[in-house]
Structure formats: structure tokens, C-alpha cells
Write a protein that holds these residues in place. Structure first.
Motif, PDB file in Angstrom:
ATOM      1  N   MET A   1      31.848 -97.572 -41.948  1.00  0.00           N
ATOM      2  CA  MET A   1      33.215 -97.662 -41.483  1.00  0.00           C
ATOM      3  C   MET A   1      34.012 -98.482 -42.491  1.00  0.00           C
ATOM      4  SD  MET A   1      34.881 -99.075 -37.967  1.00  0.00           S
ATOM      5  CE  MET A   1      34.663 -97.586 -37.061  1.00  0.00           C
ATOM      6  N   ILE A   2      35.186 -97.993 -42.784  1.00  0.00           N
ATOM      7  CA  ILE A   2      36.107 -98.656 -43.693  1.00  0.00           C
ATOM      8  C   ILE A   2      37.086 -99.463 -42.846  1.00  0.00           C
ATOM      9  CG2 ILE A   2      37.883 -98.289 -45.436  1.00  0.00           C
ATOM     10  CD1 ILE A   2      36.509 -95.547 -45.977  1.00  0.00           C
ATOM     11  N   VAL A   3      37.319-100.707 -43.213  1.00  0.00           N
ATOM     12  CA  VAL A   3      38.276-101.554 -42.495  1.00  0.00           C
ATOM     13  C   VAL A   3      39.466-101.797 -43.412  1.00  0.00           C
ATOM     14  CG1 VAL A   3      38.655-103.752 -41.350  1.00  0.00           C
ATOM     15  CG2 VAL A   3      36.428-102.642 -41.189  1.00  0.00           C
ATOM     16  N   LEU A   4      40.651-101.400 -42.955  1.00  0.00           N
ATOM     17  CA  LEU A   4      41.891-101.590 -43.709  1.00  0.00           C
ATOM     18  C   LEU A   4      42.888-102.334 -42.839  1.00  0.00           C
ATOM     19  CD1 LEU A   4      42.243 -98.038 -45.309  1.00  0.00           C
ATOM     20  CD2 LEU A   4      41.364-100.105 -46.389  1.00  0.00           C
ATOM     21  N   THR A   5      43.962-102.803 -43.457  1.00  0.00           N
ATOM     22  CA  THR A   5      44.994-103.552 -42.750  1.00  0.00           C
ATOM     23  C   THR A   5      46.214-102.663 -42.504  1.00  0.00           C
ATOM     24  OG1 THR A   5      46.005-104.355 -44.782  1.00  0.00           O
ATOM     25  CG2 THR A   5      44.241-105.699 -43.832  1.00  0.00           C
ATOM     26  N   ILE A  16      30.722 -93.145 -51.572  1.00  0.00           N
ATOM     27  CA  ILE A  16      29.806 -92.340 -52.383  1.00  0.00           C
ATOM     28  C   ILE A  16      29.946 -90.897 -51.905  1.00  0.00           C
ATOM     29  CG2 ILE A  16      27.424 -91.971 -53.102  1.00  0.00           C
ATOM     30  CD1 ILE A  16      26.890 -94.904 -52.410  1.00  0.00           C
ATOM     31  N   PRO A  17      30.820 -90.102 -52.540  1.00  0.00           N
ATOM     32  CA  PRO A  17      31.019 -88.720 -52.101  1.00  0.00           C
ATOM     33  C   PRO A  17      29.884 -87.804 -52.555  1.00  0.00           C
ATOM     34  CG  PRO A  17      32.451 -89.211 -53.942  1.00  0.00           C
ATOM     35  CD  PRO A  17      31.729 -90.485 -53.607  1.00  0.00           C
ATOM     36  N   ARG A  18      29.826 -86.610 -51.971  1.00  0.00           N
ATOM     37  CA  ARG A  18      28.798 -85.633 -52.327  1.00  0.00           C
ATOM     38  C   ARG A  18      28.998 -85.052 -53.713  1.00  0.00           C
ATOM     39  NH1 ARG A  18      29.013 -81.913 -46.985  1.00  0.00           N
ATOM     40  NH2 ARG A  18      29.243 -83.653 -45.586  1.00  0.00           N
ATOM     41  N   ASP A  19      30.256 -85.005 -54.159  1.00  0.00           N
ATOM     42  CA  ASP A  19      30.597 -84.411 -55.450  1.00  0.00           C
ATOM     43  C   ASP A  19      31.637 -85.298 -56.108  1.00  0.00           C
ATOM     44  OD1 ASP A  19      30.786 -82.684 -57.561  1.00  0.00           O
ATOM     45  OD2 ASP A  19      31.565 -80.992 -56.418  1.00  0.00           O
ATOM     46  N   GLY A  61      44.884-101.621 -34.672  1.00  0.00           N
ATOM     47  CA  GLY A  61      43.997-101.284 -33.570  1.00  0.00           C
ATOM     48  C   GLY A  61      43.622 -99.814 -33.471  1.00  0.00           C
ATOM     49  N   HIS A  62      44.171 -98.969 -34.316  1.00  0.00           N
ATOM     50  CA  HIS A  62      43.851 -97.544 -34.270  1.00  0.00           C
ATOM     51  C   HIS A  62      42.652 -97.231 -35.160  1.00  0.00           C
ATOM     52  CE1 HIS A  62      47.671 -95.562 -32.518  1.00  0.00           C
ATOM     53  NE2 HIS A  62      47.551 -96.797 -32.055  1.00  0.00           N
ATOM     54  N   THR A  63      41.929 -96.186 -34.807  1.00  0.00           N
ATOM     55  CA  THR A  63      40.850 -95.678 -35.651  1.00  0.00           C
ATOM     56  C   THR A  63      41.274 -94.324 -36.211  1.00  0.00           C
ATOM     57  OG1 THR A  63      39.773 -94.701 -33.735  1.00  0.00           O
ATOM     58  CG2 THR A  63      38.984 -96.863 -34.448  1.00  0.00           C
ATOM     59  N   TYR A  64      40.808 -94.046 -37.404  1.00  0.00           N
ATOM     60  CA  TYR A  64      41.178 -92.834 -38.116  1.00  0.00           C
ATOM     61  C   TYR A  64      39.927 -92.164 -38.656  1.00  0.00           C
ATOM     62  CZ  TYR A  64      45.794 -95.024 -38.136  1.00  0.00           C
ATOM     63  OH  TYR A  64      46.969 -95.600 -37.760  1.00  0.00           O
ATOM     64  N   THR A  65      40.005 -90.853 -38.865  1.00  0.00           N
ATOM     65  CA  THR A  65      38.962 -90.117 -39.550  1.00  0.00           C
ATOM     66  C   THR A  65      39.469 -89.820 -40.957  1.00  0.00           C
ATOM     67  OG1 THR A  65      38.269 -89.093 -37.488  1.00  0.00           O
ATOM     68  CG2 THR A  65      37.513 -88.054 -39.506  1.00  0.00           C
ATOM     69  N   LEU A  66      38.701 -90.220 -41.966  1.00  0.00           N
ATOM     70  CA  LEU A  66      39.051 -89.993 -43.368  1.00  0.00           C
ATOM     71  C   LEU A  66      38.251 -88.812 -43.879  1.00  0.00           C
ATOM     72  CD1 LEU A  66      40.176 -91.041 -46.214  1.00  0.00           C
ATOM     73  CD2 LEU A  66      37.953 -92.122 -46.396  1.00  0.00           C
ATOM     74  N   VAL A  67      38.916 -87.880 -44.569  1.00  0.00           N
ATOM     75  CA  VAL A  67      38.251 -86.724 -45.159  1.00  0.00           C
ATOM     76  C   VAL A  67      38.736 -86.571 -46.593  1.00  0.00           C
ATOM     77  CG1 VAL A  67      37.902 -84.234 -45.017  1.00  0.00           C
ATOM     78  CG2 VAL A  67      38.117 -85.561 -42.933  1.00  0.00           C
ATOM     79  N   LEU A  68      37.792 -86.513 -47.533  1.00  0.00           N
ATOM     80  CA  LEU A  68      38.095 -86.175 -48.924  1.00  0.00           C
ATOM     81  C   LEU A  68      37.680 -84.734 -49.129  1.00  0.00           C
ATOM     82  CD1 LEU A  68      36.801 -89.322 -50.851  1.00  0.00           C
ATOM     83  CD2 LEU A  68      39.154 -88.753 -50.289  1.00  0.00           C
ATOM     84  N   TYR A  76      33.612 -85.751 -48.536  1.00  0.00           N
ATOM     85  CA  TYR A  76      33.266 -87.052 -47.952  1.00  0.00           C
ATOM     86  C   TYR A  76      33.994 -87.215 -46.631  1.00  0.00           C
ATOM     87  CZ  TYR A  76      32.744 -92.109 -47.502  1.00  0.00           C
ATOM     88  OH  TYR A  76      32.451 -93.367 -47.050  1.00  0.00           O
ATOM     89  N   LYS A  77      33.311 -87.816 -45.644  1.00  0.00           N
ATOM     90  CA  LYS A  77      33.905 -88.109 -44.336  1.00  0.00           C
ATOM     91  C   LYS A  77      33.521 -89.518 -43.921  1.00  0.00           C
ATOM     92  CE  LYS A  77      34.743 -84.927 -40.768  1.00  0.00           C
ATOM     93  NZ  LYS A  77      34.304 -84.006 -39.746  1.00  0.00           N
ATOM     94  N   ASP A  78      34.470 -90.234 -43.318  1.00  0.00           N
ATOM     95  CA  ASP A  78      34.201 -91.591 -42.854  1.00  0.00           C
ATOM     96  C   ASP A  78      35.223 -91.955 -41.793  1.00  0.00           C
ATOM     97  OD1 ASP A  78      33.011 -94.072 -42.643  1.00  0.00           O
ATOM     98  OD2 ASP A  78      33.215 -94.572 -44.758  1.00  0.00           O
ATOM     99  N   LYS A  79      35.047 -93.120 -41.189  1.00  0.00           N
ATOM    100  CA  LYS A  79      35.982 -93.645 -40.196  1.00  0.00           C
ATOM    101  C   LYS A  79      36.711 -94.834 -40.803  1.00  0.00           C
ATOM    102  CE  LYS A  79      34.535 -91.930 -35.991  1.00  0.00           C
ATOM    103  NZ  LYS A  79      35.436 -91.278 -35.125  1.00  0.00           N
ATOM    104  N   ILE A  80      37.974 -94.990 -40.400  1.00  0.00           N
ATOM    105  CA  ILE A  80      38.787 -96.143 -40.800  1.00  0.00           C
ATOM    106  C   ILE A  80      39.180 -96.876 -39.530  1.00  0.00           C
ATOM    107  CG2 ILE A  80      40.974 -96.904 -41.808  1.00  0.00           C
ATOM    108  CD1 ILE A  80      40.930 -94.451 -43.586  1.00  0.00           C
ATOM    109  N   PHE A  81      39.059 -98.197 -39.563  1.00  0.00           N
ATOM    110  CA  PHE A  81      39.558 -99.035 -38.473  1.00  0.00           C
ATOM    111  C   PHE A  81      40.626 -99.937 -39.055  1.00  0.00           C
ATOM    112  CE2 PHE A  81      39.388-102.928 -35.839  1.00  0.00           C
ATOM    113  CZ  PHE A  81      39.852-102.371 -34.663  1.00  0.00           C
ATOM    114  N   CYS A  82      41.775-100.019 -38.386  1.00  0.00           N
ATOM    115  CA  CYS A  82      42.895-100.810 -38.870  1.00  0.00           C
ATOM    116  C   CYS A  82      43.014-102.096 -38.059  1.00  0.00           C
ATOM    117  CB  CYS A  82      44.184 -99.997 -38.770  1.00  0.00           C
ATOM    118  SG  CYS A  82      45.632-100.904 -39.307  1.00  0.00           S
TER     119      CYS A  82
END
Length: 110
Positions: A1-5, A16-19, A61-68, A76-82
Motif C-alpha cells: 500500500m502506498i501512503v500519500l498526503t 516494481i512493475p511487471r514491465d 481518509g480516502h483509499t484509491y486504486t492505482l493502475v499503471l 502494475y496495480k496497488d492501493k493508495i491511502f491518503c
């Protein structure tokens, strides 16, 4: 999980993406289900780890889905929490803990 402000200034995260080829970064707010395409300001590579810098417009306080993506391929897929709280003192249930009282009785059947 990625934590951003919730800041609108450039923020950095590593992945670390697949490509090594991706040209689209999308985030989807999981509370409102709104997808936004984010422009990547810069990206650097070192030992298979990509460090990506971009400007995000995130809500506290929101969560996000990140897609590259590269085209339609998901790289690449991951979650972001703000959160604006420091990670050292962050607590999900700050002053909201309710203790469970019990008599601790139990029955054993043999």
C-alpha cells in the motif's frame, strides 16, 4: 500500500512493475468510484525499482486504486491511502476503541 498526503505538490512513490514500459497512470477513488488519469512528472529506474513523481489531488481518509498501463495492458496495480497524519502516530481507530466486557464463562462438553 502506498501512503500519500492530501497535498497538491508533487509526491513520490516507488514500485516494481511487471514491465518497464507504461504510459498511463490512473487512480480510482474507492468511495466515489471516480477514475482520474494522472500525468507522470518524472520516473527514475534503479535495480528494477521505479520511482514515480506526480501531482495528485487526493482527499483525506480516502483509499484509491492505482493502475499503471501500457495501452490496455495493466503493468502494475496497488492501493493508495491518503492521510495527513504522520505514519509513526497514525491510528485508524483514534479514541474510538470500545472494550468488550465479558464474564469469561464457558462450558466444556465431554
Amino acid at each position: 500500500m502506498i501512503v500519500l498526503t492530501p497535498s497538491t505538490s508533487p509526491q513520490t512513490f516507488s514500485c516494481i512493475p511487471r514491465d518497464n514500459t507504461f504510459n498511463v497512470m490512473q487512480i480510482t477513488d474507492e468511495q466515489t468510484n471516480v477514475t482520474t488519469t494522472i500525468t507522470i512528472n518524472s520516473r527514475t529506474t534503479g535495480n528494477y525499482i521505479y520511482t514515480i513523481t506526480a501531482n495528485f489531488a487526493l482527499i483525506e481518509g480516502h483509499t484509491y486504486t492505482l493502475v499503471l498501463k501500457f495501452g490496455t495492458n495493466i503493468i502494475y496495480k496497488d492501493k493508495i491511502f491518503c492521510t495527513a497524519q504522520p505514519l509513526v502516530t497514525f491510528s485508524v481507530n483514534n479514541n474510538q476503541y470500545v472494550s468488550n466486557s465479558t464474564t469469561n464463562d464457558f462450558i466444556v462438553y465431554e
